[in-house]
Write a protein that holds these residues in place. Structure first.
Motif, PDB file in Angstrom:
ATOM      1  N   TYR A   1     -40.279 -11.839 -21.186  1.00 26.34           N
ATOM      2  CA  TYR A   1     -41.143 -10.898 -20.469  1.00 26.34           C
ATOM      3  C   TYR A   1     -41.863 -11.588 -19.306  1.00 26.34           C
ATOM      4  N   GLU A   2     -42.149 -12.887 -19.460  1.00 31.50           N
ATOM      5  CA  GLU A   2     -42.774 -13.627 -18.356  1.00 31.50           C
ATOM      6  C   GLU A   2     -41.800 -13.783 -17.193  1.00 31.50           C
TER       7      GLU A   2
ATOM      8  N   PRO B   1     -42.624  -5.112 -13.062  1.00 35.07           N
ATOM      9  CA  PRO B   1     -41.491  -4.460 -13.729  1.00 35.07           C
ATOM     10  C   PRO B   1     -41.971  -3.249 -14.516  1.00 35.07           C
ATOM     11  N   SER B   2     -41.178  -2.221 -14.514  1.00 42.57           N
ATOM     12  CA  SER B   2     -41.524  -1.029 -15.296  1.00 42.57           C
ATOM     13  C   SER B   2     -41.324  -1.336 -16.779  1.00 42.57           C
ATOM     14  N   PRO B   3     -41.973  -0.578 -17.662  1.00 46.40           N
ATOM     15  CA  PRO B   3     -41.720  -0.763 -19.099  1.00 46.40           C
ATOM     16  C   PRO B   3     -40.238  -0.631 -19.431  1.00 46.40           C
ATOM     17  N   GLU B   4     -39.539   0.254 -18.714  1.00 47.07           N
ATOM     18  CA  GLU B   4     -38.111   0.439 -18.969  1.00 47.07           C
ATOM     19  C   GLU B   4     -37.326  -0.830 -18.619  1.00 47.07           C
ATOM     20  N   LEU B   5     -37.717  -1.503 -17.528  1.00 49.01           N
ATOM     21  CA  LEU B   5     -37.023  -2.733 -17.134  1.00 49.01           C
ATOM     22  C   LEU B   5     -37.282  -3.835 -18.149  1.00 49.01           C
ATOM     23  N   ILE B   6     -38.531  -3.944 -18.604  1.00 45.81           N
ATOM     24  CA  ILE B   6     -38.872  -4.953 -19.608  1.00 45.81           C
ATOM     25  C   ILE B   6     -38.090  -4.705 -20.893  1.00 45.81           C
ATOM     26  N   ASP B   7     -38.017  -3.431 -21.279  1.00 45.43           N
ATOM     27  CA  ASP B   7     -37.298  -3.082 -22.510  1.00 45.43           C
ATOM     28  C   ASP B   7     -35.802  -3.310 -22.365  1.00 45.43           C
TER      29      ASP B   7
END
Length: 772
Positions: A185-186, A200-206
């Motif tokens: 995530y970093e 980054p969007s939550p969707e990209l992180i996920d």
């Protein structure tokens, strides 16, 4: 032994000096003596440049005793005042007048003289003595020597690419070890901020999670590089270099329309125009065979300087000022040299004469540009020469320009006088516009690279000289700028000064390897970004150990990732993007967002279109920081508080301060409060459970999973704020009524107000606006 091998040897030796200096003072001098080999470039030239070159350097007009110490032949020659003596005698300090004078106890003989307010330390005197004992060998200045691609040090288990081979070796020499790799995530947040300037969007992180399967780290980089926001992020750097602004800068400071040039820069970066072409079009697009309007538009780079609209000025005085600005921007932005002092006299530190300065000036001195085209009452948004952009152009080759109405656009660009009207350039005595002396022809400083006879003596020839693979500066300077964009500090810390007074490179062989590799691979900018960001050096954790802090507090040797606050524009971008307010429209005219009242009016003469601040509305309030209107006499206050460039001259780097005013902005800025209110309303509409809403807010803003302790802390803060608003319902509406984004009547309640305060606190976390 190669040039850089010798340099590295000296660097390692002096590192032991630096480390020794951290111990007790009594050990300092003895530690200094442990430097076995003295390097002119690393040890001696910085001393001479700081303490001696002002009187005994390149500037003939200021030279004392006709003694020159920056040139080997002159330093070893017999002294004019005493032919039996020499400034330097190889191997013999006692017979070297330099050493005799710097150690003299006679105030009349001591150098530097007392009136200069300069003095040599014992350590500096000892270095000069040892250098003379070792033969007083001179070396060419590293930045003026053509870069060579040496074989990288050996690979090991940690290294991924050649960058790591160089950095790992330097870490080892310093007694350091690299950090472990950062958490996924970093890396996702870091890469997203570096390549797009957006969180980054939550969707990209996920999606990328732990970089497994098809969703690899390489795929992440490729996807981010393909985003239109890549060009917007990198354009911030180039707007600083090209001193882009939306006004003319003098007195009345009226509006101008250079923004199509900004659209072109974004377009060029997104289309990965090779850097050599990127430079060539900007310097001389109008001189290319059958130039397109796009190539001519690129030359607006040269025309972004300030213009006067004050009646009664002397036309030629200001025309010369404009040419000087073009010359200085070229030298600093593209060559990484501070040539401007050579306008008035030979450069005091670098081997650049006043004659060579005006030979460079001559390339820009043959345009039909005027110094004065009328006062503010008859102002034009572009000055001669002008490129007119018609509707047909927007449907064709200039389709990347975001222009919504049907009126034609005007942009200040370059043009060239024909041979009959060609302007003669003169050396100007003391740099004054009305004091011409001898004529000069267009040429370049020989200390960098002689201007070939087969190139045209115009800006196109200058562009070809600049992008020649024999030019020792151009590729080094740009690679260093990109390194600075990513790591916060360039391999050469003084990114705008590769000259004698600039900093020496921390990893010289790496800098040269990258520069040559960049040229060998077609000056490919996106490839350079991916190359650096694919390295193990880049992917390290940013955690700092006590050992790293003690040995390398500034992280010069890169044994950890840097912790850097975002540029001013990207602070705004993060707030807008994470809240869902960001309007992702690419390009177009600059916008006027929220701003404290009265600032423009206090600095305005009360004439012209920009006499008063007229805030925009609607989607214009939610554009990226890149598009904020820049009035040169009153730059955007919020951006300046976060160390933005004021754009009145070429800048190649920004400072990073930490002041209470920045916290004041983040806690009180209408945009931050509005974004917090809007996000709170949207999340409560989406989630029935407030805890789920807070966790999504945390992921959107901080860009990582929330920890249990953090979850409890936020939950407690939410309950405190909920109690506050339920006990004081009269505070709910005033709290929520901030900004112009429509406020849903159903959202005017204590829960929304409380969650808004939680989100404001998240925006005020240091981690939020820091790249880690």
């Amino acid at each position: 032994m190669s040039f850089w091998r010798k340099y590295i040897f000296g660097l390692v030796a002096t590192t032991s000096v630096f480390l020794g200096s951290c111990s007790q003072e009594k050990e300092k001098t003895s530690t200094l003596g442990s430097a076995d080999q003295i390097s002119y470039n690393f040890h001696i030239r910085p001393i001479l440049s700081d303490k001696c070159f002002a009187c005994h350097g390149p500037d003939a007009n200021k030279r004392e005793a006709d003694l020159r110490l920056d040139v080997e032949s002159a330093a070893f020659a017999a002294l004019k005042e005493n032919p039996s003596r020499h400034a330097l005698v190889a191997g013999d300090p006692q017979n070297s007048e330099v050493f005799v004078r710097i150690t003299s106890e006679d105030p009349a003989e001591l150098m530097p003289p007392s009136e200069s307010n300069l003095a040599l330390s014992e350590e500096e005197i000892d270095l000069i003595k040892k250098w003379i004992e070792q033969g007083a060998k001179y070396e060419p200045h590293w930045a003026f020597v053509k870069a060579e691609k040496v074989t990288p040090p050996p690979v090991n288990e940690w290294t991924i690419n050649e960058i790591d081979q160089f950095t790992f070796q330097k870490m080892g020499e310093m007694g350091l070890e690299p950090n472990p790799q950062a958490a996924p995530y970093e890396l996702i947040k870091r890469a997203s901020l570096d390549l797009t300037g957006l969180p980054p969007s939550p969707e990209l992180i996920d999606r990328y999670g732990d970089f497994s399967g098809e969703n690899s780290y390489e795929d992440l980089l490729d996807g981010l590089l393909a985003q239109p926001s890549f060009g917007e992020k990198l354009a911030i750097l180039w707007m600083d270099i090209s001193r882009y602004a939306d006004s003319y800068g003098y007195q009345d400071d009226n509006i101008r329309t250079q923004w199509p040039y900004r659209d072109w820069v974004i377009h060029a970066f997104n289309n990965n125009l090779p850097y050599d072409q990127f430079i060539t079009w900007q310097l001389a697009g109008d001189l290319l065979p059958n130039p397109t309007k796009e190539q001519i538009l690129a030359t607006a780079f040269n025309r972004n300087h300030k213009y006067t609209e004050e009646g009664g000025v002397i036309d030629e005085e200001y025309r010369i000022e404009y040419v000087l600005d073009k010359t200085n921007t070229f030298s600093k932005g593209l060559l990484g040299l501070t040539m401007e002092c050579a306008q008035c006299h030979d450069h005091k530190y670098d081997p650049i004469s006043q004659k060579e300065y005006f030979e460079l000036f001559a390339f820009f001195n043959n345009t039909p540009e005027k110094g004065y085209e009328g006062d503010v009452s008859i102002s034009k948004p572009a000055k001669t020469p002008i490129l007119w952009i018609e509707q047909d152009d927007l449907d064709g080759i200039l389709n990347f320009i975001n222009h919504s109405d049907t009126s034609r656009l005007s942009v200040s660009v370059m043009g060239e006088l024909d041979e009959e009207k060609s302007r003669t350039t003169y050396i100007l005595n003391r740099g004054v516009y009305d004091a011409p002396t001898e004529p000069v022809a267009p040429s370049t400083p020989t200390s960098i690279l002689e201007f070939p006879d087969n190139l045209p003596q115009n800006r196109l020839g200058l562009a070809q000289w600049t992008t020649s693979q024999d030019n020792p500066l151009t590729a080094r300077v740009f690679v260093n700028l990109i390194w600075q964009e990513i790591f916060g500090t360039g391999i050469v810390k003084s990114a705008g000064d590769f000259g004698m007074q600039g900093d020496l490179p921390s990893h010289p062989e790496l800098l040269d390897w990258l520069a040559v590799d960049f040229m060998e691979n077609g000056w490919d900018i996106k490839r350079l970004f991916k190359q650096i960001m694919s390295s193990a050096t880049y992917k390290q954790s940013a955690k700092v150990s006590s050992k790293q802090l003690e040995i390398d507090p500034e992280n010069i040797y890169l044994s950890r990732a840097p912790r850097l606050r975002l540029p001013a524009e990207n602070v705004q971008d993060l707030v807008l993007a994470s809240s869902g307010l960001l309007v992702k429209k690419l390009g177009g005219p600059s916008v006027k967002p929220y701003q404290p009242g009265g600032i423009w009016e206090a600095a305005s003469s009360g004439r012209g279109e920009l006499a008063t601040y007229r805030q925009d509305h609607g989607e214009s309030l939610y554009r990226r920081g890149l598009y904020n209107f820049i009035k040169l006499t009153v730059p955007p206050p919020k951006a300046i508080i976060f160390d933005s460039s004021n754009r009145d001259r070429c800048e190649v780097g920004r400072g990073r301060t930490n002041t209470p005013l920045q916290a004041l902005v983040m806690m009180n800025d209408p945009l931050v409060l509005e974004a917090s209110r809007v996000l709170a309303s949207k999340l409560l509409e989406k989630h029935e459970d407030v805890q789920d809403a807070m966790e999504e807010a945390f992921t959107r803003i901080v860009c990582r999973p929330i920890k249990e302790k953090e979850r409890d802390l936020l939950a407690n803060y939410f309950e405190d704020q909920l109690d506050r608003f339920e006990s004081n319902p009269d505070q709910i509406r005033p709290t929520l009524e901030v900004g112009e984004y429509p406020l849903d009547s159903d959202a005017i309640n204590s829960k929304t107000a409380a969650l808004m305060q939680v989100i404001v606190s998240l925006y005020n976390l240091e981690e939020t606006i820091t790249k880690i």
